[in-house]
Structures are given as structure tokens and as C-alpha cells.
Design a protein around this motif. Structure first.
Motif, PDB file in Angstrom:
ATOM      1  N   SER A 110       0.816  -1.212   0.000  1.00  0.00           N
ATOM      2  CA  SER A 110       0.000   0.000   0.000  1.00  0.00           C
ATOM      3  C   SER A 110       0.849   1.261   0.000  1.00  0.00           C
ATOM      4  N   THR A 111       2.049   1.185   0.555  1.00  0.00           N
ATOM      5  CA  THR A 111       2.928   2.352   0.588  1.00  0.00           C
ATOM      6  C   THR A 111       3.442   2.732  -0.793  1.00  0.00           C
ATOM      7  N   SER A 112       3.321   1.817  -1.760  1.00  0.00           N
ATOM      8  CA  SER A 112       3.783   2.079  -3.125  1.00  0.00           C
ATOM      9  C   SER A 112       2.640   2.429  -4.071  1.00  0.00           C
ATOM     10  N   VAL A 113       1.436   2.525  -3.522  1.00  0.00           N
ATOM     11  CA  VAL A 113       0.263   2.857  -4.318  1.00  0.00           C
ATOM     12  C   VAL A 113      -0.093   4.322  -4.079  1.00  0.00           C
ATOM     13  N   ALA A 114      -0.383   5.046  -5.145  1.00  0.00           N
ATOM     14  CA  ALA A 114      -0.755   6.458  -5.001  1.00  0.00           C
ATOM     15  C   ALA A 114      -1.971   6.587  -4.089  1.00  0.00           C
ATOM     16  N   ALA A 115      -1.981   7.609  -3.273  1.00  0.00           N
ATOM     17  CA  ALA A 115      -3.075   7.832  -2.343  1.00  0.00           C
ATOM     18  C   ALA A 115      -4.372   8.127  -3.092  1.00  0.00           C
ATOM     19  N   PHE A 116      -5.497   7.799  -2.472  1.00  0.00           N
ATOM     20  CA  PHE A 116      -6.792   8.101  -3.076  1.00  0.00           C
ATOM     21  C   PHE A 116      -6.899   9.603  -3.311  1.00  0.00           C
ATOM     22  N   ASN A 117      -7.312   9.969  -4.533  1.00  0.00           N
ATOM     23  CA  ASN A 117      -7.438  11.373  -4.908  1.00  0.00           C
ATOM     24  C   ASN A 117      -8.848  11.605  -5.437  1.00  0.00           C
ATOM     25  N   PRO A 118      -9.694  12.351  -4.725  1.00  0.00           N
ATOM     26  CA  PRO A 118     -11.079  12.532  -5.160  1.00  0.00           C
ATOM     27  C   PRO A 118     -11.217  13.269  -6.489  1.00  0.00           C
ATOM     28  N   ALA A 119     -10.140  13.862  -6.978  1.00  0.00           N
ATOM     29  CA  ALA A 119     -10.189  14.556  -8.265  1.00  0.00           C
ATOM     30  C   ALA A 119      -9.992  13.599  -9.442  1.00  0.00           C
ATOM     31  N   LEU A 120      -9.531  12.389  -9.145  1.00  0.00           N
ATOM     32  CA  LEU A 120      -9.205  11.437 -10.207  1.00  0.00           C
ATOM     33  C   LEU A 120      -9.938  10.119  -9.999  1.00  0.00           C
ATOM     34  N   PHE A 121     -10.575   9.614 -11.056  1.00  0.00           N
ATOM     35  CA  PHE A 121     -11.182   8.287 -10.963  1.00  0.00           C
ATOM     36  C   PHE A 121     -10.104   7.211 -10.852  1.00  0.00           C
ATOM     37  N   ASN A 122      -9.027   7.378 -11.605  1.00  0.00           N
ATOM     38  CA  ASN A 122      -7.929   6.411 -11.590  1.00  0.00           C
ATOM     39  C   ASN A 122      -6.832   6.942 -10.676  1.00  0.00           C
ATOM     40  N   ARG A 123      -6.709   6.364  -9.500  1.00  0.00           N
ATOM     41  CA  ARG A 123      -5.758   6.882  -8.509  1.00  0.00           C
ATOM     42  C   ARG A 123      -4.308   6.645  -8.897  1.00  0.00           C
ATOM     43  N   ASP A 124      -4.035   5.616  -9.732  1.00  0.00           N
ATOM     44  CA  ASP A 124      -2.651   5.290 -10.077  1.00  0.00           C
ATOM     45  C   ASP A 124      -2.609   4.690 -11.480  1.00  0.00           C
ATOM     46  N   THR A 125      -2.306   5.517 -12.473  1.00  0.00           N
ATOM     47  CA  THR A 125      -2.327   5.058 -13.867  1.00  0.00           C
ATOM     48  C   THR A 125      -1.159   4.133 -14.198  1.00  0.00           C
ATOM     49  N   THR A 126      -0.176   4.043 -13.307  1.00  0.00           N
ATOM     50  CA  THR A 126       0.910   3.086 -13.547  1.00  0.00           C
ATOM     51  C   THR A 126       0.479   1.671 -13.169  1.00  0.00           C
ATOM     52  N   LEU A 127      -0.546   1.558 -12.324  1.00  0.00           N
ATOM     53  CA  LEU A 127      -1.018   0.244 -11.895  1.00  0.00           C
ATOM     54  C   LEU A 127      -2.344  -0.141 -12.551  1.00  0.00           C
ATOM     55  N   PHE A 128      -3.200   0.843 -12.792  1.00  0.00           N
ATOM     56  CA  PHE A 128      -4.483   0.585 -13.450  1.00  0.00           C
ATOM     57  C   PHE A 128      -4.403   1.133 -14.876  1.00  0.00           C
ATOM     58  N   LYS A 129      -4.268   0.232 -15.825  1.00  0.00           N
ATOM     59  CA  LYS A 129      -4.089   0.637 -17.220  1.00  0.00           C
ATOM     60  C   LYS A 129      -5.310   0.263 -18.055  1.00  0.00           C
ATOM     61  N   LYS A 130      -5.581   1.111 -19.050  1.00  0.00           N
ATOM     62  CA  LYS A 130      -6.788   0.937 -19.856  1.00  0.00           C
ATOM     63  C   LYS A 130      -6.813  -0.437 -20.503  1.00  0.00           C
ATOM     64  N   LEU A 131      -7.923  -1.118 -20.354  1.00  0.00           N
ATOM     65  CA  LEU A 131      -8.116  -2.451 -20.910  1.00  0.00           C
ATOM     66  C   LEU A 131      -9.099  -2.421 -22.067  1.00  0.00           C
ATOM     67  N   ILE A 132     -10.203  -1.691 -21.899  1.00  0.00           N
ATOM     68  CA  ILE A 132     -11.246  -1.604 -22.908  1.00  0.00           C
ATOM     69  C   ILE A 132     -11.610  -0.138 -23.103  1.00  0.00           C
ATOM     70  N   SER A 133     -11.828   0.247 -24.365  1.00  0.00           N
ATOM     71  CA  SER A 133     -12.228   1.603 -24.684  1.00  0.00           C
ATOM     72  C   SER A 133     -13.605   1.600 -25.337  1.00  0.00           C
ATOM     73  N   PHE A 134     -14.514   2.422 -24.826  1.00  0.00           N
ATOM     74  CA  PHE A 134     -15.821   2.656 -25.446  1.00  0.00           C
ATOM     75  C   PHE A 134     -15.742   4.055 -26.057  1.00  0.00           C
ATOM     76  N   SER A 135     -15.363   4.114 -27.321  1.00  0.00           N
ATOM     77  CA  SER A 135     -14.915   5.387 -27.888  1.00  0.00           C
ATOM     78  C   SER A 135     -15.975   6.216 -28.588  1.00  0.00           C
ATOM     79  N   GLN A 136     -17.077   5.611 -29.030  1.00  0.00           N
ATOM     80  CA  GLN A 136     -18.105   6.401 -29.692  1.00  0.00           C
ATOM     81  C   GLN A 136     -19.497   5.910 -29.317  1.00  0.00           C
TER      82      GLN A 136
END
Length: 208
Positions: A110-136
Motif C-alpha cells: 500500500s505504501t507504493s500505491v498512489a493515495a486516493f485522490n477525489p479529483a481522479l477516478f484512476n488513482r494510479d495510472t501506472t497500476l491501473f491501465k486501460k483495458l477496454i475503450s468505449f470510444s463512440q
């Protein structure tokens, strides 16, 4: 829950904690090693960005924005999995634009995970990476193009007043395909002048 195997009983204890909106906030259980497993969910009202604000204004309180799986080993807590549902304000309304998934072969302290940020849905883009895109989406808010990361896109065309899929195409974007019947009310992604008109003598259907 009590399960029996070869005459031996196995007890699994699962507890649920609810937040003030009566959504399930945490689900806590233990694995076969006695390690605590905790599933934590975050909802629109826990964020303060413009999309979350719009969701709250439309009473969208139940969609899970982020779901995280945590494991406690000894005195250390690790992030073990999860996903993030991304949303955006489009011309057709608030829509899901994709899913980001936990992308690590190892559990992360947990010490290596970015802290929860209410301004961002994805708190850590290095760990949670886009898997599926709904683009249109269509003007009615129906999905017209999606794709997995590093995979072929998939597109849809709608008919019957834009309510039902009449064509599905793989390896093409929504802007690259077109199809319609003469009796359709729309143009099916074709670009032409004029409007089909009713004609009882039409060779096919009822319009020309």
C-alpha cells in the motif's frame, strides 16, 4: 458459511460494510492462509471532479467507479487487483468511456500505491491501465464503437429509428462503415443529399 469436505467442516466468514448511501463499501473475508481479503468500492459521491459532480446531479449514486482488492499479510497490506470504470460527459449524456484494470503480476504494498485522490477516478495510472475503450456513442447514447487495448476495433450501426443494431463490423471504426436499407429513417452513416420518400411502386420496400 460452512462447507463440508471428507467429513471436515470449513468455515468461511464474509462481512459487508455499507456507507451512508446504502451501497456496499467493503466486503471482508479470509483466504485459506488466514490472510484478510478486502474488496473496497468507490462511488461517484466520493469524488469531486466535474464528471462525478454531474453524476451526482443526475442521482447516479450506485455505479461503482473504482473497485480494489486488498490483501493483508502479517502487518502489511497489499493491493492485489481491481479495476476503474471511466466516465465522461458526451453530447448524448454521461457515458462509460472505458475500463482500466490492475496490471501487475505481483501484489503491491500500500505504501507504493498512489493515495486516493477525489479529483481522479484512476488513482494510479501506472497500476491501473486501460483495458477496454468505449470510444463512440450514437446521439441516443448507444455504443457505436469499442475496442480492447492492442486489439481490433468493433463498430455498430443502428436502425429502426436508431434503437437496434443492424450491422456489426470488426476491424473498423464507426466512421469507416455504412449500411442502411431504403426503408430506414436514417442514412446509416452514408453521406448523400436528399431524403428517401415513400413510393408504392418501389422495387424493394416502400421508399425510393
Amino acid at each position: 458459511t460452512i462447507e463440508y469436505s471428507s467429513g471436515q467442516s470449513m468455515v468461511s466468514d464474509v462481512s459487508y460494510a455499507y456507507d451512508t448511501a446504502f451501497n456496499v463499501k467493503t466486503v471482508t473475508s479470509s483466504n485459506s492462509k488466514g490472510e484478510k481479503i478486502e474488496k473496497v468500492s468507490y462511488y461517484p459521491y466520493e469524488y469531486n471532479n466535474t464528471v462525478a459532480t454531474a453524476m451526482k446531479e443526475q442521482n447516479m449514486y450506485s455505479p461503482e467507479i473504482s473497485v480494489e482488492s486488498w490483501k493483508t499479510k502479517g502487518t502489511t497490506t497489499y493491493l492485489a487487483g481491481g479495476y476503474v470504470n471511466q466516465y465522461a460527459q458526451l453530447s448524448s449524456g454521461l457515458r462509460s468511456t472505458g475500463i482500466a484494470s490492475f496490471n501487475s503480476a505481483d501484489i503491491i504494498p500500500s505504501t507504493s500505491v498512489a493515495a486516493f485522490n477525489p479529483a481522479l477516478f484512476n488513482r494510479d495510472t501506472t497500476l491501473f491501465k486501460k483495458l477496454i475503450s468505449f470510444s463512440q456513442y450514437t446521439t441516443k447514447g448507444l455504443l457505436s464503437e469499442q475496442s480492447k487495448v492492442d486489439d481490433l476495433p468493433q463498430a455498430y450501426i443502428y436502425g429502426y429509428k436508431g434503437n437496434y443494431v443492424i450491422a456489426e463490423v470488426k476491424n473498423a471504426t464507426a466512421n469507416e462503415i455504412a449500411y442502411s436499407g431504403f426503408d430506414e429513417d436514417g442514412k446509416g452513416n452514408w453521406s448523400y443529399s436528399g431524403v428517401p420518400s415513400a413510393d408504392a411502386a418501389a422495387l424493394s420496400g416502400g421508399k425510393v
